[in-house]
Write an enzyme that holds these catalytic residues in place. Structure first.
Site, PDB file in Angstrom:
ATOM      1  N   GLY A 133      -6.073  -1.811  -7.473  1.00  0.00           N
ATOM      2  CA  GLY A 133      -6.440  -1.545  -8.854  1.00  0.00           C
ATOM      3  C   GLY A 133      -7.883  -1.890  -9.166  1.00  0.00           C
ATOM      4  O   GLY A 133      -8.497  -1.299 -10.047  1.00  0.00           O
ATOM      5  N   VAL A 138     -10.997  -1.359   0.213  1.00  0.00           N
ATOM      6  CA  VAL A 138     -11.240  -2.053   1.488  1.00  0.00           C
ATOM      7  C   VAL A 138     -11.634  -0.994   2.513  1.00  0.00           C
ATOM      8  O   VAL A 138     -10.898  -0.023   2.726  1.00  0.00           O
ATOM      9  CB  VAL A 138     -10.003  -2.835   1.959  1.00  0.00           C
ATOM     10  CG1 VAL A 138     -10.273  -3.488   3.324  1.00  0.00           C
ATOM     11  CG2 VAL A 138      -9.608  -3.902   0.951  1.00  0.00           C
ATOM     12  N   ASP A 188       0.222 -14.622  -6.573  1.00  0.00           N
ATOM     13  CA  ASP A 188       0.573 -13.213  -6.338  1.00  0.00           C
ATOM     14  C   ASP A 188       1.159 -13.028  -4.940  1.00  0.00           C
ATOM     15  O   ASP A 188       0.824 -12.070  -4.242  1.00  0.00           O
ATOM     16  CB  ASP A 188      -0.657 -12.319  -6.535  1.00  0.00           C
ATOM     17  CG  ASP A 188      -0.272 -10.850  -6.711  1.00  0.00           C
ATOM     18  OD1 ASP A 188       0.896 -10.583  -7.058  1.00  0.00           O
ATOM     19  OD2 ASP A 188      -1.133  -9.981  -6.483  1.00  0.00           O
TER      20      ASP A 188
END
Length: 503
Positions: free
Chosen positions: A40, A44, A162
């Site tokens: 989001g 990478v 997370d």
């Protein structure tokens, strides 16, 4: 961070690579090769470090205008946190740089592998390659490595916030990496001590209900930002309470959800709407009755793992594992046949686990006590025979007395019962001869054979009964009967050969 679908994204890949290359500038030491994944907030890329001549993973924020300053700070903080966590299961950061327009990006170790989420999906889809490569035993060993990394982070007062299978990378050679520390929280030692004093989230229930509205448009497995931070499916209930400062036990809750995913290859919550998921989280009622444990050859009770999962996902913080290392120890104990803290094992349970871990010792002890019992019983029979012979002699010498007559009558009754006993054995043998050993009659034949062994525990009768158990695939009873038979007939080679047929 989702893995890029090359086919569906083919038309936009070149544009993203060009944007990334423009962000780096012409004088950059890194050369972008291709896009690996996107999320989001960032991309990478696979890149080459021209100075060190090595391949790296390059993570950079989306090259777009108007990036919020808070997002930049969070991106930089991710680098600073990750680079200070020196652990084999936490990715190494090589460099933090600025693009020509001031956008931050960083280089990190390139991991060639796949996420735990991809592995679990392949195993759930019955992909034979993945099932053979990742049985439950291996997946739990991966889970233990994740716990090691989080235990280390907690020692540095870091909460990941997370944790989920999408953020766990498994390398080609079994390496395990906890990725994406972008929303990690740094707690001071004093703050952590204060947080651990809070035992329940129920005082913040009003705050909890109010913040649910903010989550209505968020996917349950996607990382969200804003008033709450984390992925709803894996977030601890206290993570969406605006007035509640979380601590490392939030990561333990997420690990409990991951453990559930590993064991049952499904989500622990039946609801799909975010609001309903968090209502289920608050109830804390996890239903395992309709779940099937991932079949992997681990011959351990799944009920014990359920206790571990319940404790890790406890709503009340005081009932949850207080340290990640405690959760790790319980999972490792289950794997190696030891009692877990979560199950609160009794002394009998501990003895059973001890014997199951040392099967050879338990077999020797069983044979010893059986032999000792047989020796004592044989001694009792010998003494009893001597007494009977002596009584019979007295009976013959004093047959005219009333006592002698009573004993004579008793002897005759004994002989009568013995004859009846022999007729009963013959009757069972004749009845067995009338049955064919097939699926319809196997249970009746086993029942009669068990009676015959009780009445006449000969080597031959034991052999027949054990063979029937094996035919009926009742290997546990076959093993127990064989232990008793070998205790009475240790030199019988035919009995010993039956060991090879017991699985």
């Amino acid at each position: 961070m989702e893995t890029l679908n090359i086919v569906s994204e083919l038309s936009t890949v070149d544009a993203k690579i060009d944007s990334g290359a423009q962000l780096l500038g012409l004088e950059s030491r890194y050369k972008i090769i291709r896009l690996l994944a996107k999320g989001g907030m960032a991309y990478v890329f696979l890149a080459k470090d021209l100075k060190c001549q090595r391949y790296v993973a390059l993570k950079m924020m989306h090259p777009k205008k108007g990036i919020a300053e808070l997002d930049k700070q969070r991106f930089i903080e991710e680098v600073q946190i990750t680079s200070q966590l020196d652990h084999p299961s936490i990715i190494s950061i090589y460099d933090l740089c600025q693009g020509k327009n001031g956008e931050p990006f960083y280089a990190m170790k390139l991991v060639r592998g796949e996420t735990l989420e991809e592995i679990l999906k392949q195993v759930a889809a019955n992909n034979e390659k993945y099932i053979s490569q990742y049985p439950l035993r291996v997946l739990l060993q991966i889970f233990i490595k994740i716990c090691d990394a989080i235990t280390y982070a907690a020692s540095k007062y870091i909460v990941h916030r997370d944790l989920k299978p999408d953020n766990i990378m498994i390398g080609q050679y079994g390496e395990v990496y906890v990725m994406d520390w972008g929303i990690a929280k740094v707690c001071t030692p004093w703050e952590t001590k204060q947080l651990l004093r809070k035992q329940s989230i129920y005082d913040f229930e009003d705050s909890f209900v109010r913040t649910l509205r903010e989550m209505s448009d968020t996917q349950s497995e996607a990382t969200a930002y804003g008033q709450f931070l984390g992925t709803p499916m894996y977030m601890a209930p206290e993570q969406i309470c605006a007035d509640f400062e979380i601590d490392t036990r939030a990561d333990i809750y997420a690990l409990g959800v991951i453990l559930y995913r590993i064991v049952y290859l499904s989500n622990p919550f039946s609801q799909s709407a975010i609001k309903n998921i968090f209502k289920e989280k608050l109830k804390g009622d996890l239903d395992f009755s309709k779940k099937t444990i991932f079949n992997s050859g681990c011959k351990r009770s799944s009920e014990i793992l359920n206790s571990v999962i319940r404790k890790a996902m406890a709503v009340n913080l005081s009932e949850r594992y207080q340290k990640t290392s405690d959760l790790k120890v319980d999972v490792d104990s289950w794997l190696h046949g030891y009692a877990t803290v979560a199950e609160d094992a009794s002394q009998i349970r501990l003895i059973k686990l001890l014997l199951s871990r040392h099967k050879n010792i338990s077999l020797v002890l069983s044979l010893f006590f059986i032999s000792l019992g047989s020796f004592c019983y044989q001694g009792y029979l010998n003494v009893n025979d001597i007494v009977i012979d002596k009584d019979f002699l007295e009976l013959e010498l004093n047959h005219k007395s009333m006592e002698s007559k009573k004993r004579l009558i008793a002897k005759l009754k004994l002989e009568q019962e013995l004859n009846e006993y022999r007729r009963h054995i013959s009757g069972i043998k004749e009845q067995l001869a009338t049955y064919n050993i097939d699926e319809a009659n196997i249970k009746k034949v086993i029942e009669l054979s068990e009676q015959l062994v009780i009445l006449d525990p000969s080597s031959k009768n034991y052999q027949n009964l054990i063979s029937l158990y094996i035919t009926n695939k009742n290997y546990e009873k076959a093993n127990d009967s064989l232990v008793y038979a070998l205790a009475s007939y240790p030199q019988d080679s035919e009995l010993a050969n039956l060991i090879n047929n017991i699985k």
